[in-house]
Design an enzyme around this catalytic site. Structure first.
Site, PDB file in Angstrom:
ATOM      1  N   ARG A  48       0.853  -1.204   0.000  1.00 19.21           N
ATOM      2  CA  ARG A  48       0.000   0.000   0.000  1.00 19.21           C
ATOM      3  C   ARG A  48       0.882   1.244   0.000  1.00 19.21           C
ATOM      4  O   ARG A  48       0.855   2.049   0.924  1.00 19.21           O
ATOM      5  CB  ARG A  48      -0.950  -0.066   1.173  1.00 19.21           C
ATOM      6  CG  ARG A  48      -2.062  -1.059   0.851  1.00 19.21           C
ATOM      7  CD  ARG A  48      -2.969  -1.239   2.006  1.00 19.21           C
ATOM      8  NE  ARG A  48      -4.348  -1.106   1.598  1.00 19.21           N
ATOM      9  CZ  ARG A  48      -5.358  -1.292   2.422  1.00 19.21           C
ATOM     10  NH1 ARG A  48      -5.156  -1.575   3.669  1.00 19.21           N
ATOM     11  NH2 ARG A  48      -6.594  -1.167   1.982  1.00 19.21           N
TER      12      ARG A  48
ATOM     13  N   GLN B 113      -1.113   2.845  -5.353  1.00 27.44           N
ATOM     14  CA  GLN B 113      -2.453   3.230  -4.912  1.00 27.44           C
ATOM     15  C   GLN B 113      -3.550   2.829  -5.911  1.00 27.44           C
ATOM     16  O   GLN B 113      -4.613   2.380  -5.515  1.00 27.44           O
ATOM     17  CB  GLN B 113      -2.501   4.735  -4.692  1.00 27.44           C
ATOM     18  CG  GLN B 113      -3.047   5.094  -3.339  1.00 27.44           C
ATOM     19  CD  GLN B 113      -2.682   6.495  -2.916  1.00 27.44           C
ATOM     20  OE1 GLN B 113      -2.242   7.303  -3.723  1.00 27.44           O
ATOM     21  NE2 GLN B 113      -2.879   6.784  -1.657  1.00 27.44           N
TER      22      GLN B 113
ATOM     23  N   ASP C 107      -4.910  -0.710  -5.437  1.00 30.59           N
ATOM     24  CA  ASP C 107      -5.318  -1.099  -4.089  1.00 30.59           C
ATOM     25  C   ASP C 107      -6.760  -1.633  -4.080  1.00 30.59           C
ATOM     26  O   ASP C 107      -7.710  -0.922  -3.763  1.00 30.59           O
ATOM     27  CB  ASP C 107      -5.164   0.118  -3.165  1.00 30.59           C
ATOM     28  CG  ASP C 107      -5.405  -0.226  -1.710  1.00 30.59           C
ATOM     29  OD1 ASP C 107      -5.792  -1.374  -1.428  1.00 30.59           O
ATOM     30  OD2 ASP C 107      -5.215   0.658  -0.860  1.00 30.59           O
TER      31      ASP C 107
ATOM     32  N   SER D 287      -8.781  -1.577  -0.713  1.00 28.89           N
ATOM     33  CA  SER D 287      -9.471  -0.315  -0.405  1.00 28.89           C
ATOM     34  C   SER D 287     -10.741  -0.165  -1.238  1.00 28.89           C
ATOM     35  O   SER D 287     -11.775   0.280  -0.736  1.00 28.89           O
ATOM     36  CB  SER D 287      -8.551   0.884  -0.652  1.00 28.89           C
ATOM     37  OG  SER D 287      -7.573   0.960   0.350  1.00 28.89           O
TER      38      SER D 287
ATOM     39  N   TYR E  75      -0.878   0.967   9.108  1.00 30.66           N
ATOM     40  CA  TYR E  75      -1.779  -0.070   9.623  1.00 30.66           C
ATOM     41  C   TYR E  75      -1.708  -0.162  11.136  1.00 30.66           C
ATOM     42  O   TYR E  75      -0.663   0.118  11.741  1.00 30.66           O
ATOM     43  CB  TYR E  75      -1.370  -1.442   9.069  1.00 30.66           C
ATOM     44  CG  TYR E  75      -1.848  -1.701   7.685  1.00 30.66           C
ATOM     45  CD1 TYR E  75      -3.199  -1.823   7.401  1.00 30.66           C
ATOM     46  CD2 TYR E  75      -0.937  -1.864   6.666  1.00 30.66           C
ATOM     47  CE1 TYR E  75      -3.631  -2.078   6.123  1.00 30.66           C
ATOM     48  CE2 TYR E  75      -1.358  -2.128   5.374  1.00 30.66           C
ATOM     49  CZ  TYR E  75      -2.717  -2.233   5.118  1.00 30.66           C
ATOM     50  OH  TYR E  75      -3.139  -2.490   3.856  1.00 30.66           O
TER      51      TYR E  75
END
Ligand code: NAD
Length: 386
Positions: free
Chosen positions: A122, A127, A130, A133, A229
């Site tokens: 990530r 991005q 991802d 997400s 995270y």
């Protein structure tokens, strides 16, 4: 390179790995795309839509698999499908590399390269790839709607001639991607929202959505890693969070739990007493169900009613919004796939690229990502030492 798209086999799956708008771009870039007949139907894409985007349609699944250089899927193909792929072919999908590492053995045995969307680092560069997400965004949105349609109440504050209707109270536990989307959706419907997360950084995002952030003093411990995270907490820190949550869910109409720690079982956020302390008629939607759930009473994939409180534990909410889920997933897959196109459009696995290597679970019969390699390593012998 021939990119092949199978029809998903899982009974609860309605998504497809590539949507026509993305196929069009891949074909324009020189790739050939083959779609199994009917693969997009449940997401709203007909064979004709794929053909119009430049794909060809294959009715025979075995032929589709045998001809694939790269198989793009949503869920991990079963071992019989993997055995049909060419040696050196690659698969991209949600392959569950950390929670079901043994599911990767057929790829290692067949010499098939496995790229797990869950392992895409990530980082800023990755991005656009991802997919976690993308799917969490959809799950957070849908969780609110599923509960809203079942609650015996409305969400907004209403002043009517028949009197005032107070707004619903929603508590969101875990304000990451799914949690923030749940907060935004519940706010749009007019609810009062409170949210808790162990990462202090989440506080600002929660407040910017018009919700109240529930703060607890964890004694200044580190709660997140370099990637942003949450880290696994001490029992004491976990308990402080749980006590705070228990206090705030007492008068909630809806609780949405999303707390997860990558590669670990979901933390326990509501003990049995906290659930029993809620109002009858209230709902909990436990989005951490796929990793075990955030409440002591969650049964993943099932619905449980305790003292009038209903706990929903859906395992695949993103699949219930198949059109947008497929479109977003397809764009994530295509962004990753572009890293695999070498000279002359051939499939090229460059393990010097940190995103390619990070997402690679298996290559040439061996695990690549170190976490996967550790999980698949034979257990150290126990007993007599030499
Ligand atoms: P996730 O699904 O792993 O976890 C969901 C949420 O649960 C997280 O916000 C986490 O902090 C929270 N949580 C974990 N343990 C908890 C506990 N004991 N109590 C309370 N909350 C707990 O995470 P996610 O939603 O996929 O992502 C979380 C964060 O990761 C994002 O908000 C962001 O900061 C970062 N992220 C970065 C990128 C990127 O840079 N490309 C992409 C996605 C996410």
């Amino acid at each position: 390179m021939k990119v092949s798209i199978p029809k998903e086999a899982r009974a609860d799956e309605r998504r497809v790995a590539l949507a026509p708008d993305t196929v069009k771009k891949l074909v324009a870039s020189g790739l050939s795309v083959v779609v199994q007949s009917g693969a997009g139907l449940e997401a709203g894409f007909s064979d004709a839509d794929f053909t119009a985007a430049g794909a060809s349609i294959e009715a025979d699944r075995a032929a589709l698999l045998a001809g694939a250089d790269l198989l793009a899927c949503v869920n991990r193909p079963d071992p019989a499908d993997v055995a049909r792929l060419k040696k050196g072919a690659a698969v991209i999908g949600f392959l569950r590399p950390l929670d079901e590492p043994d599911g990767l053995r057929p790829f290692l045995d067949a010499g098939v390269t496995a790229f797990a969307m869950e392992l895409v680092p990530r980082t800023t560069r990755a991005q656009a790839m991802d997919a976690l997400s993308s799917m969490a965004t959809i799950a957070g949105y849908k969780a609110v709607l599923v509960a809203a349609s079942r609650l015996p109440k409305m969400f907004p504050l209403l002043m009517t001639a028949a009197g005032t209707v107070p707004p619903a109270k929603v508590v969101v536990v875990g304000a990451g991607v799914a949690g923030l989307m749940a907060i935004a959706t519940a706010r749009r419907l007019g609810a009062n929202v409170e949210a808790y997360d162990v990462r202090q950084a989440a506080g600002e995002e929660v407040r910017s959505l018009g919700a109240r952030f529930l703060d607890v003093d964890l004694g200044g411990i580190q709660t997140q890693d370099a990637g942003g995270y949450a880290v696994e907490l001490s029992p004491e820190a976990l308990k402080r969070g749980r006590d705070l949550v228990a206090k705030h869910v007492k008068d909630a109409d809806l609780v949405i739990t999303t707390a997860q720690v990558p590669g670990r079982k979901a933390p326990l956020m509501l003990e049995e007493d906290a659930v029993r302390g809620m109002k009858p008629g209230a709902f909990i939607v436990d989005l951490a169900a796929p990793t075990g759930g955030n409440t002591a009473l969650t049964k993943p994939g099932e619905e449980v009613v305790v003292n009038g409180v209903t706990i929903l534990a859906p395992l695949n909410l993103a699949a219930t919004v198949p059109l947008h889920a497929s479109q977003l997933y397809a764009r994530n897959v295509a962004a990753f796939l572009r890293l695999l196109v070498g000279e002359g459009g051939a499939l090229t696995v460059n393990l010097n690229d940190d995103v390619v290597a990070g997402a690679c679970a298996a290559y040439d019969g061996k695990p690549v990502n170190p976490r996967v390699a550790a999980l698949l390593a034979p257990a150290a012998p126990t007993g007599a030492s030499r």
